[in-house]
Write an enzyme that holds these catalytic residues in place. Sequence first.
Site, mmCIF file in Angstrom:
data_model
loop_
_atom_site.group_PDB
_atom_site.id
_atom_site.type_symbol
_atom_site.label_atom_id
_atom_site.label_comp_id
_atom_site.label_asym_id
_atom_site.label_seq_id
_atom_site.Cartn_x
_atom_site.Cartn_y
_atom_site.Cartn_z
ATOM 1 N N ARG A 22 2.901 0.677 -0.838
ATOM 2 C CA ARG A 22 2.887 -0.269 0.281
ATOM 3 C C ARG A 22 3.566 -1.583 -0.066
ATOM 4 O O ARG A 22 4.041 -2.294 0.828
ATOM 5 C CB ARG A 22 1.458 -0.468 0.784
ATOM 6 C CG ARG A 22 0.945 0.812 1.456
ATOM 7 C CD ARG A 22 -0.480 0.729 1.867
ATOM 8 N NE ARG A 22 -1.308 0.617 0.667
ATOM 9 C CZ ARG A 22 -2.608 0.486 0.679
ATOM 10 N NH1 ARG A 22 -3.245 0.425 1.821
ATOM 11 N NH2 ARG A 22 -3.286 0.398 -0.449
ATOM 12 N N GLU B 92 -10.121 0.788 -10.748
ATOM 13 C CA GLU B 92 -11.556 0.838 -10.517
ATOM 14 C C GLU B 92 -12.058 2.275 -10.430
ATOM 15 O O GLU B 92 -13.242 2.537 -10.575
ATOM 16 C CB GLU B 92 -11.949 0.043 -9.262
ATOM 17 C CG GLU B 92 -11.376 0.558 -7.966
ATOM 18 C CD GLU B 92 -10.025 -0.044 -7.593
ATOM 19 O OE1 GLU B 92 -9.734 -0.091 -6.387
ATOM 20 O OE2 GLU B 92 -9.245 -0.431 -8.482
#
Length: 149
Positions: free
Chosen positions: A60, A97
């Site tokens: 993105r 994460e």
Amino acid sequence: MAPDLREFVRDVPDFPKPGILFRDLTPLMRDPDGWQEVIRQLSAVCERLQPDLIVGIESRGFIVGTALATAVRLGFVPVRKPGKLPGEVTGVDYALEYGSDRLEIQSDALADGSKVLIIDDLLATGGTAAACAELVAAAGGELCGFGFV
């Protein structure tokens, strides 16, 4: 008055994995006034920091970064996942994460010491952005800042 850009961002819980809150920018990209405001604000960052190039993080960051680079008349350099760039690459492994990943840049893309502004869609934990900054330095570039929607 500038539009409230947050109203165009959709929250998608548990995507791409359980426990992750994904921020979907596609409604923002569909709105020409909202998208123009994003590019206007990021253009102001460019004016202040004076980069030589825009570096966009897959995937993105490519959308945001190329739109910005076009608006401010700068070149664009992609940072990609492994195996996506031709020629010699410089890479860095980093923790996410929810796992680990690797970013790569063409080894000669920043060899001239260009000042770069790293662009991505959003900032979550900062791990990907930090890895990209490390990659820019390893490739010979000079980080002048970051920009996020």
